[in-house]
Scaffold this motif. Structure first.
Motif, short mmCIF file in Angstrom:
data_model
loop_
_atom_site.label_atom_id
_atom_site.label_comp_id
_atom_site.label_asym_id
_atom_site.label_seq_id
_atom_site.Cartn_x
_atom_site.Cartn_y
_atom_site.Cartn_z
N THR A 88 6.61 0.39 -5.23
CA THR A 88 6.06 0.09 -3.91
C THR A 88 7.21 -0.28 -2.97
N MET A 89 6.85 -0.57 -1.74
CA MET A 89 7.83 -1.07 -0.77
C MET A 89 7.81 -2.60 -0.71
N GLN A 90 7.15 -3.23 -1.69
CA GLN A 90 7.06 -4.69 -1.70
C GLN A 90 8.43 -5.35 -1.72
N THR A 91 9.33 -4.86 -2.56
CA THR A 91 10.64 -5.52 -2.64
C THR A 91 11.40 -5.37 -1.32
N PHE A 92 11.25 -4.24 -0.66
CA PHE A 92 11.86 -4.08 0.66
C PHE A 92 11.33 -5.15 1.61
N ALA A 93 10.02 -5.33 1.64
CA ALA A 93 9.40 -6.32 2.53
C ALA A 93 9.80 -7.74 2.15
N VAL A 94 9.85 -8.03 0.86
CA VAL A 94 10.24 -9.37 0.41
C VAL A 94 11.65 -9.70 0.89
N TYR A 142 0.81 -1.21 0.00
CA TYR A 142 0.00 0.00 0.00
C TYR A 142 0.85 1.27 0.00
N VAL A 143 2.15 1.15 0.22
CA VAL A 143 3.06 2.28 0.09
C VAL A 143 3.46 2.31 -1.38
N GLU A 144 2.84 3.22 -2.14
CA GLU A 144 2.90 3.12 -3.60
C GLU A 144 3.06 4.48 -4.26
N VAL A 145 3.87 4.48 -5.31
CA VAL A 145 3.96 5.61 -6.23
C VAL A 145 3.47 5.07 -7.57
N PRO A 146 2.30 5.49 -8.03
CA PRO A 146 1.75 4.94 -9.28
C PRO A 146 2.64 5.26 -10.48
N MET A 147 2.95 4.22 -11.24
CA MET A 147 3.68 4.34 -12.51
C MET A 147 3.09 3.31 -13.46
N GLY A 204 15.82 3.00 -6.46
CA GLY A 204 14.96 2.56 -5.36
C GLY A 204 15.42 1.24 -4.78
N GLY A 205 15.86 0.32 -5.64
CA GLY A 205 16.37 -0.96 -5.17
C GLY A 205 17.61 -0.81 -4.30
N VAL A 206 18.48 0.11 -4.71
CA VAL A 206 19.69 0.37 -3.90
C VAL A 206 19.30 0.98 -2.55
N LEU A 207 18.40 1.97 -2.58
CA LEU A 207 17.98 2.62 -1.33
C LEU A 207 17.26 1.64 -0.39
N LYS A 208 16.40 0.78 -0.95
CA LYS A 208 15.71 -0.21 -0.13
C LYS A 208 16.69 -1.23 0.44
N SER A 209 17.73 -1.54 -0.31
CA SER A 209 18.76 -2.47 0.18
C SER A 209 19.54 -1.86 1.34
#
Length: 193
Positions: free
Chosen positions: A51-57, A40-45, A170-175
């Motif tokens: 989303t923050m899904q990959t962070f959570a995964v 639900y944390v989303e930036v529509p594109m 975003g992937g780098v920042l979430k990592s």
């Protein structure tokens, strides 16, 4: 006790491997809730939202280990397939598993399992740099599999410009965020131990 056994049982501050089955089932339920909230944390594109899904995964994989992490992620995807509003923006339904986001969805359990497998081998909060690298690898897997599926649907140019390139930073920042959180959790466990 062998090093492998001690590493496996001590890789996570949650220590789920030593918990009773009821705890692990509860962890799966909480993990699917965490994955849902991250959706639900989303930036529509278009065609794929940020989303923050990959962070959570990645975090579920790192904290739960490869087996329980993959089971949790698959349970969450099953909830989506049967119609529960657990995906990005409350989306649900089996059609998401053949649309533009399908590659990413199928990549999630693979990435979570890889991160969990590495965490069990010491790439965890006790070694934040390795935790960062493992989460970066997990994110790269998601982008590679998701981008490959988009390339099948729309061509390689669209896949790169719409499904891979916008998600690299975003992937780098979430990592970084995931590795820092794992380090804090590991530090907290060693203080209480």
């Amino acid at each position: 006790m062998s090093d492998t056994v001690s590493l496996t049982s001590a890789f996570s501050p949650l220590d789920l491997e030593s918990r009773p089955l009821a705890w692990r089932i509860g962890a799966v339920v909480l993990g699917t809730l965490f994955l849902t909230l991250s959706s639900y944390v989303e930036v529509p594109m278009v065609p794929v939202p940020v989303t923050m899904q990959t962070f959570a995964v990645m975090l579920v994989g790192a904290l739960y280990g490869w087996r329980l992490g993959a089971i949790t992620i698959i349970a969450w995807l099953a909830e989506a397939a049967v119609g529960l509003p657990v995906l990005s923006g409350g989306a649900a339904g089996a059609h998401h598993f053949v649309g533009p986001t399908a590659g990413y969805l199928f990549a999630f359990p693979v990435a979570g399992a890889v991160v969990g497998w590495l965490a069990e081998r010491g790439w965890n909060g006790r070694r934040p740099l390795l935790a960062f690298v493992s989460m970066l690898l997990g994110n790269a897997l998601c982008l590679a599999i998701g981008g490959a599926w988009l390339a099948v649907l729309f061509g390689a140019d669209v896949a790169w410009t719409s499904g891979v390139a916008p998600f690299i930073v975003g992937g780098v920042l979430k990592s970084v965020l995931g590795a820092a959180l794992l380090a804090l959790l590991a530090r907290g466990k060693t203080r209480t131990a």
